[in-house]
Enzyme design. Structure first.
Site, PDB file in Angstrom:
ATOM      1  N   ASP A   1     -15.317  -2.619  -1.489  1.00  0.00           N
ATOM      2  CA  ASP A   1     -14.924  -2.334  -0.104  1.00  0.00           C
ATOM      3  C   ASP A   1     -16.193  -2.039   0.682  1.00  0.00           C
ATOM      4  O   ASP A   1     -17.021  -1.232   0.241  1.00  0.00           O
ATOM      5  CB  ASP A   1     -13.993  -1.122  -0.058  1.00  0.00           C
ATOM      6  CG  ASP A   1     -12.799  -1.283  -0.990  1.00  0.00           C
ATOM      7  OD1 ASP A   1     -12.351  -2.423  -1.187  1.00  0.00           O
ATOM      8  OD2 ASP A   1     -12.318  -0.261  -1.521  1.00  0.00           O
TER       9      ASP A   1
ATOM     10  N   ASP B   1       0.853  -1.181   0.000  1.00  0.00           N
ATOM     11  CA  ASP B   1       0.000   0.000   0.000  1.00  0.00           C
ATOM     12  C   ASP B   1       0.891   1.235   0.000  1.00  0.00           C
ATOM     13  O   ASP B   1       1.763   1.379   0.854  1.00  0.00           O
ATOM     14  CB  ASP B   1      -0.899   0.019   1.239  1.00  0.00           C
ATOM     15  CG  ASP B   1      -1.991  -1.051   1.179  1.00  0.00           C
ATOM     16  OD1 ASP B   1      -1.999  -1.839   0.207  1.00  0.00           O
ATOM     17  OD2 ASP B   1      -2.825  -1.099   2.103  1.00  0.00           O
TER      18      ASP B   1
END
Length: 239
Positions: A129, A8
């Site tokens: 998500d 990330d």
């Protein structure tokens, strides 16, 4: 089941967020390309990359770091975060990404997902998500009334390569993945489902695999913290 080590990216660094909050980031390294090389050396088949700044900005922000990663590895990589138009999709696939992940636009512009999946077969995934079963967009900052399974089913005939399902409340929290919800999604759709969020141990990976309904799992913090040994995990999943 494929294990996807996660990198990330925030401000060019490798980080992990806690439950998706940008101001709760832990920096794990300043050299994303070196981290990618280490994951490849440990034997991973794929890498999962996220442009966190891009997810909020709606356009690529950590492009230099992603390009450095792609130059350092031979294994395929998928990228999500800030990919919201055809030009950006074409740009990233042209730079050597194996797969782009479309999240916010899957809710706001589903026709783009369909167009991209037709144009680039096998190279477009949908990122879903969610908090408590409802889809969140724009770097998880905005919640919708769209239900996870409904969104996934809407792309059944679109030819997308995978659905990456993240339980936001579990992400980065090291509390274990939402095995039940992820497996339910995997059984509800014909698209391969990849689990993301909360993988904290080898036992978590085995639990996901043993559902028989999950095609892959993404792990970040557990690998950086040492709670999960990548080589050991890969060997166990092969077994």
């Amino acid at each position: 089941m494929i294990l996807y080590p996660a990198i990330d990216l925030k401000n060019g660094q490798c980080v992990r967020l806690l439950r998706g909050e940008m101001d709760r980031a832990t920096v794990f390294g300043d050299d994303p390309a070196a981290q990618a090389g280490a994951f490849q050396a440990a034997g991973c088949e794929w890498l999962h990359l996220v442009d966190l700044n891009g997810a909020f900005a709606g356009q690529p922000v950590n492009a230099a770091a992603v390009e450095a990663i792609l130059a350092a590895i031979d294994v395929p990589a998928q990228l999500g975060g800030g990919i919201r138009d055809m030009a950006t999709i074409e740009m990233w696939l042209g730079k050597g990404l194996a797969r782009v992940i479309l999240g916010t636009v899957a809710v706001e512009n589903p026709d783009l997902v369909r167009e991209a999946a037709r144009a680039f077969p096998g190279q477009v995934a949908v990122g879903i998500d969610a908090r408590k079963g409802r889809v969140a967009t724009k770097g998880w900052a905005e919640e919708t009334d769209v239900m996870v399974t409904d969104l996934a089913k809407s792309f059944e005939d679109a030819g997308v390569a995978a659905v990456i399902y993240t339980d936001i409340d579990r992400d980065g929290a090291m509390g274990g993945p939402n095995v039940e919800a992820t497996a339910a999604l995997g059984r509800a759709v014909s698209i391969p489902v990849i689990a993301s969020g909360g993988v904290a141990s080898l036992a978590d990976l085995i639990a996901l695999r043993d559902t028989g309904a999950i095609a892959g799992a993404i792990s970040g913090r557990a690998l950086y913290d040492g709670a999960l040994d990548l080589a050991e995990a890969l060997t166990a999943l092969e077994g």
